[in-house]
Each structure stands twice: as C-alpha cells, then as structure tokens.
Write an enzyme that holds these catalytic residues in place. Structure first.
Site, PDB file in Angstrom:
ATOM      1  N   HIS A   1       7.189  10.607 -35.366  1.00  0.00           N
ATOM      2  CA  HIS A   1       6.628   9.245 -35.328  1.00  0.00           C
ATOM      3  C   HIS A   1       7.124   8.520 -34.092  1.00  0.00           C
ATOM      4  CE1 HIS A   1       5.569   5.171 -36.760  1.00  0.00           C
ATOM      5  NE2 HIS A   1       4.771   5.781 -37.579  1.00  0.00           N
TER       6      HIS A   1
ATOM      7  N   HIS B   1      -9.632  -1.631  -4.514  1.00  0.00           N
ATOM      8  CA  HIS B   1      -8.496  -2.057  -3.698  1.00  0.00           C
ATOM      9  C   HIS B   1      -7.583  -3.018  -4.473  1.00  0.00           C
ATOM     10  CE1 HIS B   1      -6.190  -2.319  -0.054  1.00  0.00           C
ATOM     11  NE2 HIS B   1      -5.951  -3.568  -0.435  1.00  0.00           N
TER      12      HIS B   1
ATOM     13  N   ASP C   1      -3.547  -2.667  -5.031  1.00  0.00           N
ATOM     14  CA  ASP C   1      -2.524  -3.706  -4.823  1.00  0.00           C
ATOM     15  C   ASP C   1      -1.685  -3.934  -6.084  1.00  0.00           C
ATOM     16  OD1 ASP C   1      -3.112  -4.192  -2.154  1.00  0.00           O
ATOM     17  OD2 ASP C   1      -4.508  -5.825  -2.583  1.00  0.00           O
TER      18      ASP C   1
ATOM     19  N   HIS D   1       0.825  -1.218   0.000  1.00  0.00           N
ATOM     20  CA  HIS D   1       0.000   0.000   0.000  1.00  0.00           C
ATOM     21  C   HIS D   1       0.853   1.260   0.000  1.00  0.00           C
ATOM     22  CE1 HIS D   1      -3.402  -2.570   1.973  1.00  0.00           C
ATOM     23  NE2 HIS D   1      -3.150  -2.912   0.723  1.00  0.00           N
TER      24      HIS D   1
ATOM     25  N   HIS E   1      -1.638 -10.958  -5.050  1.00  0.00           N
ATOM     26  CA  HIS E   1      -0.227 -10.582  -4.957  1.00  0.00           C
ATOM     27  C   HIS E   1       0.671 -11.523  -5.740  1.00  0.00           C
ATOM     28  CE1 HIS E   1      -1.120  -7.379  -2.261  1.00  0.00           C
ATOM     29  NE2 HIS E   1      -1.642  -8.174  -1.346  1.00  0.00           N
TER      30      HIS E   1
END
Ligand SMILES: [Zn+2]
Length: 440
Positions: free
Chosen positions: A345, A239, A243, A82, A266
């Site tokens: 480009h 949330h 993560d 976090h 995770h």
C-alpha cells in the site's frame, strides 16, 4: 516487494559547446562536468577570479524578469532556466555547469542545444537514491496578472499547461508526463517566443543585444516572425512547459505531482518552487524529536499490552502519553517503513491505509473504556464508525498523535468516542466510534 529506488545521475564525461549570450551578445562557452552524489546542479563562473560557484537553488533566485537569474554574493548567472530544464528532464541530478560569461549560450532559444550536450556527455547512474518531493496536499500559487499554478498529488511528474497571449491570442493547451524521451521529442525543440508589444521597449533600450529572430519567435499581431517556421502548431505552450521544468528544478528534488498551470511565467513558477521548498522544510522538521512523557501520566508499551489484546502486526498504539480527565487521552503511533502494510500500500509509494488509522483510534478509545470500567474482564467491541474523514496522507516517518474522547455512554452497554489523528500539528483523519461491551 519494494520497488527499486531510482538512483541519482550525473553526466558520464565533460562536454562543451559555444554560442552567443542573449543579453550581452558576446560569445560564451559552456562546459558540463560530472559531479558527486548530493551535489545538485551548480553554475561555475570560469571568467571570474577564484571561479565562484552558485547553487541552482531557489534560495539563490535573484530576479525573474523575462528570464531566471540566480546569484550568491555579488556573482550572478542569468537565463538559467533552459539549461536547468534540460538537465532536470533528461535525468541529471548532479553536475557543474561551467561558463566563461554570466549567461549560457542562448542557442536557438530552445533547450535543444543543451539536450544535445547532455547526450554527448552521457548520463550515468550513481550509488545514492534520488530525493523526491511527493505532493501530499493540493498547493496553489497565483499572481495579480492572472497566472495560476495548482500542484496536485500524482505518482508521476506531469504538467498540464494553458498559454494565452495578449487578448487571448494564440491560446494553447498541452498535458504530458515529463520523461527524458518525451522532453527531448516534445518540449526541448520549442523556442522562446515574445510578443512584439512586450519586447519593443527592450529593443529600444538595447537590453537584448544578442536577441534576434535566430533565437526567438516574435509575434506581432497575428503574424509569427521567426527564422524557421513553427516547429509545432502549439510551440508556445511547449516552451512554457520547458520554462516550468527549468524553474522547478530550483527545488533541488524530483517532483512527484501534477502541475496545472494557466498563463504561467517565471515569477509564478518561482513562487511555486518557493512554496514546495517551504513545505519540504516543514516536513523535515517533523523529524524533530518531541518530548513524549512516560510514567505516571500515561502508559508504556507493557501497560498498553496488558490492556489491549492486539499484537503484531495489528497493535496500532506505541504509548499513551497523557490522560486528561477520565474520558480523554492521547496515544502515539510512530509509523515506520517497516509496517507490513507498506509492502502492498503501495509498492514504491508508501501511504498508511486510512482504515489502520481508524483502528489506531479504536484502540486508543478502548484503553479509555478499560480505564473507566476498571476491569479487563469485559471487552469493548468496535461497532460502528461515523463521520470518518481522511484529510491528509500519513507517510513513513510520521508520528501520529491519536486523540480520543468518550462523549457518550448509554447504560452499561454502549459508548461513543470522538477521535482524531494528528501529524505535525495537522489533523490527518477523524472519526466517531461506537463500542459495545461484552463479558470476556
Ligand atoms: Zn524560456
């Protein structure tokens, strides 16, 4: 006009806050300090002898069960995702995260406290440009549990996420570009959530001492248990995006690409971070000089220019490195940021136009034609291109190996060549070209 490069950023001054660590349930103080360019994010354990630091890099990832843990030697920091998400999304590239425990304060289970901290410290630009990972080819990672992430090319950092709980309860979807303002408003307040059946065994084993309805939402059946009501109807998917941002911060580069995630966690986030890091080191290896022979085997630039009438900015062959029989050769074109076409480009996102690769193939094939005709009094005109495929983008710093083989000549007037361009052992483009000969 080239776009102004984005600069690296750090925090303006040290700022701190205190709270409870989730797993040990004790008080912890987190201090955010400024750091120099190219430092990245490092965690410092103030509570240990010699105050060791741990680089927030995927190489240091230790475990991904419920939270992301990094470590070096025997030193660990837990639940870093976090704080890393907040630093990354709020645009902080370089900082020291100092803690007097093995885990940051959990706050309310969202990234809100870290965003507040970063804003208190301020964000300032530094003198070096940012490092990016530009997605060239679609990448994907998946797990046996049904998690899937696809990473697509994009000139922005975007995340599209689908989240669903057990039996597809609380299925939610959200797609957004990750910007500091968007993160602060839409993502940072989204809290950690757990499904009761997942967390019950941990509570029984007393593994989450600091855990409470103060810092997580608990879902039991169809009931949502939390201290305050849901902050968004789709708070769970938000949330999950939080993560993803935090786990991908372990790449250590800004990502330009679109993350499309289905039921991420995770583990799969970390797999993607690893895949990106592998791809990045593979690309860096492109810079390894290859032995490019000159002399008898091939043609140097003077010899190339005696044969080809093309000149700057349209000469697309630097050297012919080898002839294999009369009808086959390999030329080299080193692509640098100084190519005039990169100005348009595209500004800020240089990609070599595919038609210039076809031109490079045509020029190398022309050299074969001249060799075969043993005269420069006739000139080969490029008539048509078939089976043209552009497989991968060619970027500044790439060396293109242009392979050409004459496959057919009809009478004295027509010839066909099969060509392909190779960068870093992968075919980036291919075409079948037709030429006709005319007297000069
Ligand atoms: Zn989380």
């Amino acid at each position: 006009m080239a776009a102004t490069p984005e600069l690296q950023q750090t925090v303006g001054k040290t700022a701190s806050f205190s709270g409870t660590a989730l797993h040990i349930g004790e008080k912890v103080t987190l201090k955010l300090h400024p750091a120099p360019v190219d430092h990245g994010i490092k965690f410092r354990r103030k509570d240990l002898q010699d105050e060791p630091t741990i680089d927030a890099r995927i190489e240091n990832l230790k475990t991904v069960e419920r939270a992301t843990t990094i470590g070096e030697g025997s030193v660990r920091v837990h639940t870093v995702e976090h704080v890393l998400a907040a630093l990354s999304a709020m645009g902080v590239d370089n900082a020291i995260v100092e803690m007097d425990a093995n885990e940051p304060p959990i706050g309310d289970g969202s990234a809100q406290a870290y965003v507040d901290l970063i804003k208190k410290a301020g964000v300032i630009a530094q003198e070096e440009p940012r490092k990016f990972f530009n997605v060239r080819d679609t990448m994907h990672v998946e797990s046996k549990t049904g998690a899937l992430i696809v990473l697509l090319p994009d000139d922005k950092f975007r995340i599209s996420c689908t989240q669903a709980g057990p039996n597809n309860r609380f299925a939610q979807f959200l797609s957004m570009e990750v910007t500091p303002a968007g993160f602060e408003r839409e993502i940072a307040p989204a809290r950690t959530f757990v499904f009761y059946e997942d967390v019950k065994p941990l509570m029984d084993k007393n593994l989450i001492k600091g855990g409470s309805l103060e810092n997580a939402i608990v879902v039991r059946g169809d009931a949502v248990l939390s201290k305050e009501p849901l902050r968004f109807a789709d708070e769970f998917v938000r949330h999950k995006i939080l993560d993803i941002i935090g786990d991908l911060a372990l790449v250590g580069r800004r990502i330009r690409g679109h993350v499309v995630a289905v039921k991420p966690g995770h583990a799969v986030n970390a797999d993607l971070a690893r895949a990106i890091t592998r791809e990045q080191s593979r690309r860096s290896a492109v810079a390894t000089p290859r032995t490019v022979p000159s002399g008898d085997g091939g043609l140097d630039i003077d010899q190339v220019m005696q044969i080809l009438p093309h000149r700057f900015p349209f000469l697309m062959v630097d050297r012919i490195i080898s002839f294999e029989t009369e009808t086959k050769c390999v030329g080299v074109k080193t692509v640098t940021i100084n190519e005039p076409f990169f100005q348009g480009h595209f500004p800020g996102h240089p990609v070599m136009p595919g038609v210039m690769q076809v031109e490079a193939m045509a020029q190398v094939a022309s050299i074969l034609l001249f060799k075969l005709a043993k005269t420069t009094s006739r000139i080969g005109y490029f008539m048509s291109a078939d089976e043209v495929k552009f497989r991968k983008p060619v970027l500044p710093g790439d060396t293109i190996f242009v392979h050409a083989e004459l496959t057919k000549s009809r009478g004295e007037r027509l010839a066909k060549a099969k060509c392909h361009c190779v960068v870093n052992d992968a075919i980036v483009s291919e075409a079948e070209l037709m030429f006709t000969f005319l007297d000069k």
